[in-house]
Scaffold this motif. Structure first.
Motif, PDB file in Angstrom:
ATOM      1  N   ASP A 151      -6.218   9.332  17.594  1.00 55.83           N
ATOM      2  CA  ASP A 151      -5.621   8.054  17.182  1.00 55.83           C
ATOM      3  C   ASP A 151      -3.559   8.239  17.173  1.00 55.83           C
ATOM      4  OD1 ASP A 151      -7.987   7.281  18.590  1.00 55.83           O
ATOM      5  OD2 ASP A 151      -8.494   6.528  16.856  1.00 55.83           O
ATOM      6  N   THR A 152      -3.834   8.776  15.847  1.00 51.99           N
ATOM      7  CA  THR A 152      -2.436   8.473  16.006  1.00 51.99           C
ATOM      8  C   THR A 152      -1.425   9.446  15.649  1.00 51.99           C
ATOM      9  OG1 THR A 152      -3.462   7.650  13.901  1.00 51.99           O
ATOM     10  CG2 THR A 152      -1.095   7.918  13.323  1.00 51.99           C
ATOM     11  N   VAL A 153      -0.761   8.938  16.688  1.00 51.38           N
ATOM     12  CA  VAL A 153       0.672  10.352  17.316  1.00 51.38           C
ATOM     13  C   VAL A 153       2.377   9.915  17.137  1.00 51.38           C
ATOM     14  CG1 VAL A 153       1.917  10.263  19.700  1.00 51.38           C
ATOM     15  CG2 VAL A 153      -0.705   9.920  19.763  1.00 51.38           C
ATOM     16  N   ALA A 154       2.612  10.803  17.100  1.00 49.90           N
ATOM     17  CA  ALA A 154       4.673  10.489  16.419  1.00 49.90           C
ATOM     18  C   ALA A 154       4.559  11.787  17.113  1.00 49.90           C
ATOM     19  CB  ALA A 154       4.106  11.525  15.091  1.00 49.90           C
ATOM     20  N   CYS A 155       5.954  11.770  17.295  1.00 48.62           N
ATOM     21  CA  CYS A 155       7.167  12.382  17.922  1.00 48.62           C
ATOM     22  C   CYS A 155       8.470  12.847  16.732  1.00 48.62           C
ATOM     23  CB  CYS A 155       7.787  12.206  19.272  1.00 48.62           C
ATOM     24  SG  CYS A 155       8.889  10.542  19.126  1.00 48.62           S
ATOM     25  N   GLU A 156       9.506  13.414  17.912  1.00 53.11           N
ATOM     26  CA  GLU A 156      10.367  13.727  16.559  1.00 53.11           C
ATOM     27  C   GLU A 156      11.455  12.809  15.974  1.00 53.11           C
ATOM     28  OE1 GLU A 156      14.572  16.321  16.299  1.00 53.11           O
ATOM     29  OE2 GLU A 156      13.343  16.484  17.996  1.00 53.11           O
ATOM     30  N   ASP A 157      11.393  11.038  16.719  1.00 56.84           N
ATOM     31  CA  ASP A 157      11.680  10.467  16.255  1.00 56.84           C
ATOM     32  C   ASP A 157      11.202   9.095  15.136  1.00 56.84           C
ATOM     33  OD1 ASP A 157      14.297  10.562  17.104  1.00 56.84           O
ATOM     34  OD2 ASP A 157      13.501   9.883  19.436  1.00 56.84           O
ATOM     35  N   THR A 158       9.209   9.831  15.419  1.00 54.28           N
ATOM     36  CA  THR A 158       9.253   8.733  14.756  1.00 54.28           C
ATOM     37  C   THR A 158       9.421   8.415  12.819  1.00 54.28           C
ATOM     38  OG1 THR A 158       7.190   9.353  15.720  1.00 54.28           O
ATOM     39  CG2 THR A 158       6.492   8.073  14.027  1.00 54.28           C
ATOM     40  N   TRP A 159      10.190   9.408  11.923  1.00 59.00           N
ATOM     41  CA  TRP A 159      10.387   9.046  11.001  1.00 59.00           C
ATOM     42  C   TRP A 159      11.108   8.208  10.959  1.00 59.00           C
ATOM     43  CZ3 TRP A 159       9.599  10.937   6.052  1.00 59.00           C
ATOM     44  CH2 TRP A 159      10.443  10.444   5.095  1.00 59.00           C
ATOM     45  N   ASP A 160      12.275   8.272  11.789  1.00 62.62           N
ATOM     46  CA  ASP A 160      13.434   6.664  11.770  1.00 62.62           C
ATOM     47  C   ASP A 160      12.081   5.352  12.275  1.00 62.62           C
ATOM     48  OD1 ASP A 160      15.239   8.849  10.429  1.00 62.62           O
ATOM     49  OD2 ASP A 160      15.585   9.151  12.973  1.00 62.62           O
ATOM     50  N   ALA A 161      12.046   6.146  12.572  1.00 62.37           N
ATOM     51  CA  ALA A 161      11.422   4.360  13.671  1.00 62.37           C
ATOM     52  C   ALA A 161      10.000   3.441  12.454  1.00 62.37           C
ATOM     53  CB  ALA A 161      10.167   5.006  14.898  1.00 62.37           C
ATOM     54  N   ALA A 162       9.445   4.570  12.256  1.00 60.53           N
ATOM     55  CA  ALA A 162       8.669   3.906  10.516  1.00 60.53           C
ATOM     56  C   ALA A 162       9.423   3.381   9.420  1.00 60.53           C
ATOM     57  CB  ALA A 162       8.095   5.351  10.418  1.00 60.53           C
ATOM     58  N   ARG A 163      10.749   4.649   9.420  1.00 56.27           N
ATOM     59  CA  ARG A 163      11.242   3.982   7.845  1.00 56.27           C
ATOM     60  C   ARG A 163      12.289   2.747   8.252  1.00 56.27           C
ATOM     61  NH1 ARG A 163      15.851   7.861   6.503  1.00 56.27           N
ATOM     62  NH2 ARG A 163      15.969   5.599   5.166  1.00 56.27           N
ATOM     63  N   GLN A 164      12.047   2.699   9.162  1.00 49.20           N
ATOM     64  CA  GLN A 164      13.191   1.121  10.215  1.00 49.20           C
ATOM     65  C   GLN A 164      12.082   0.001  10.559  1.00 49.20           C
ATOM     66  OE1 GLN A 164      16.689   0.828  11.429  1.00 49.20           O
ATOM     67  NE2 GLN A 164      15.489  -0.872  10.862  1.00 49.20           N
ATOM     68  N   SER A 165      10.840   0.037  10.350  1.00 44.40           N
ATOM     69  CA  SER A 165       9.752  -0.648  11.052  1.00 44.40           C
ATOM     70  C   SER A 165       9.838  -1.935   9.178  1.00 44.40           C
ATOM     71  CB  SER A 165       8.328  -0.137  11.741  1.00 44.40           C
ATOM     72  OG  SER A 165       7.743  -1.111  11.089  1.00 44.40           O
ATOM     73  N   ALA A 166       9.698  -0.251   8.096  1.00 39.91           N
ATOM     74  CA  ALA A 166       9.295  -0.646   6.889  1.00 39.91           C
ATOM     75  C   ALA A 166      10.599  -1.501   6.510  1.00 39.91           C
ATOM     76  CB  ALA A 166       8.829   0.806   6.159  1.00 39.91           C
ATOM     77  N   GLY A 167      11.671  -1.327   6.806  1.00 40.26           N
ATOM     78  CA  GLY A 167      12.746  -1.852   6.668  1.00 40.26           C
ATOM     79  C   GLY A 167      12.766  -3.119   7.237  1.00 40.26           C
ATOM     80  N   LEU A 168      12.567  -3.383   8.370  1.00 42.52           N
ATOM     81  CA  LEU A 168      13.051  -4.506   8.928  1.00 42.52           C
ATOM     82  C   LEU A 168      11.623  -5.562   8.200  1.00 42.52           C
ATOM     83  CD1 LEU A 168      12.549  -3.497  12.626  1.00 42.52           C
ATOM     84  CD2 LEU A 168      14.480  -4.502  11.489  1.00 42.52           C
ATOM     85  N   ALA A 169      10.044  -5.002   7.857  1.00 42.93           N
ATOM     86  CA  ALA A 169       9.110  -5.669   6.989  1.00 42.93           C
ATOM     87  C   ALA A 169       9.718  -6.192   5.531  1.00 42.93           C
ATOM     88  CB  ALA A 169       8.124  -4.725   6.792  1.00 42.93           C
ATOM     89  N   ARG A 170      10.917  -5.136   4.894  1.00 42.73           N
ATOM     90  CA  ARG A 170      11.404  -5.327   3.484  1.00 42.73           C
ATOM     91  C   ARG A 170      12.710  -7.126   3.832  1.00 42.73           C
ATOM     92  NH1 ARG A 170      15.806  -4.802   0.902  1.00 42.73           N
ATOM     93  NH2 ARG A 170      16.036  -4.720  -1.586  1.00 42.73           N
TER      94      ARG A 170
END
Length: 335
Positions: free
Chosen positions: A77-96
């Protein structure tokens, strides 16, 4: 409200026919377009140090390398692409950002809501799962504790799925209270009523697994009779809502029956609880897979802070919600 948003989160590509798509954020922005008082804020991506405070170094490195190699299916169910690393860090940054803005005094019409993706509440310390890679609310709460901005944080998860990752990360912690109302028996299969924490964290986890068909009066009963007094006892400095909207009665992947007005009522309850505890309040996006219901849910949260008074629910809770609440009150010593 202030909404944390970044186009970087759109670059996380899950492919065709996956429910967690960039269209979710686009739908939310369309729904907010005509709303009064909407402001958007960008944020710095979460640092490796902030992420590693709640995830193991080996997992963080493995995930980064997975994305550098082009991504793919981490699991079914859990899919990533090359840009997912940046998106995941960004999503965590928005939460912070949302949590820090709240602690720094943003409230009322300036209450922060982080609109990031991928979501986070299923991500455990050493693995990705359930569409989630970094546990956004855990990164946000732990970072503020580590920097001394707060002593204690509480996380209330109203997503229809249990936030197993958030619970797992803080299960033995006495400085983070995790609470969840979710549908019984669905993914990921955790969140039983007797899961209340362990060691120094015993009594700092609250789970209300409600059966299919649960709706507004059931959620509100658990909030009023169990969550509210539990958070009063915990005396938190910060309340983060893991705001998934897949418990909506028209969401395509759940069987709970929350109405759009129900989300407004829960928002009003969270605001009142935060006020009574003199706690900061922030919202972080989790699930929600019907684009219209997701958009309407976020809009209901915003409208509540923009001055619209929710319509009271005059229905009585069903017996399972009453029984679970009584069990929680007894188990957590709230009677």
């Amino acid at each position: 409200m202030q909404f944390g948003y970044s186009d970087v989160c759109l670059t996380h590509d899950t492919g065709e026919r996956h429910p967690e798509t960039a269209d979710r954020l686009r739908a939310i922005k369309r729904g907010l377009k005509e709303q009064h008082g909407v402001e958007y804020r960008d944020a710095e991506p979460a640092s490796r140090e902030a992420v590693a405070a709640v995830h193991t170094d080996d997992y963080v490195e493995e995930f980064e390398e997975f994305c550098e190699d082009g991504g793919g299916n981490w699991d079914r169910d859990t899919v990533a692409c090359e840009d997912t690393w940046d998106a995941a860090r960004q999503s965590a940054g928005l939460a912070r950002w949302a949590a820090k803005a709240a602690v720094d005094g943003a409230d009322g019409r300036q209450t922060p809501f982080a609109l990031g993706r991928p979501p986070g509440h299923h991500a455990v310390s050493d693995d990705a799962m359930g569409f989630c890679f970094f546990n956004n609310v855990a990164v946000a709460a732990q970072r503020l504790i580590d920097t001394g901005d707060i002593d204690r944080a509480a996380i209330f998860d109203w997503d229809v799925h249990h936030g197993n990752g958030t619970q797992d990360i803080f299960y033995d912690s006495d400085d983070v209270f995790y609470a969840s109302i979710h549908e019984e028996g669905i993914y990921p299969g955790s969140g039983d009523v007797d899961e209340i924490g362990t060691g120094s964290g015993e009594g700092t986890t609250l789970n209300a697994p409600l059966p299919a068909g649960a709706g507004d009066p059931d959620y509100l009963h658990v909030i009023d009779e169990a969550l509210d007094p539990a958070l009063f006892e915990f005396d938190t400095d910060l309340l983060i809502v893991s705001a998934g909207f897949d418990a909506h009665r028209h969401d395509p992947i759940s069987r709970h029956r929350i109405s759009t007005e129900g989300y407004a009522l829960m928002t009003d309850r969270m605001r009142a609880i935060a006020d009574r505890n003199d706690a900061a309040l922030a919202f972080v996006l989790e699930g929600g897979y019907g684009l219209d219901t997701l958009s309407d849910g976020v809009k209901a949260v915003h409208e509540t802070f923009d001055g619209r008074e929710p319509i009271a629910c005059d229905e009585e809770p069903d017996e399972p919600a009453v029984e679970i609440t009584e069990t929680l009150r007894e188990t957590l010593g709230l009677d």
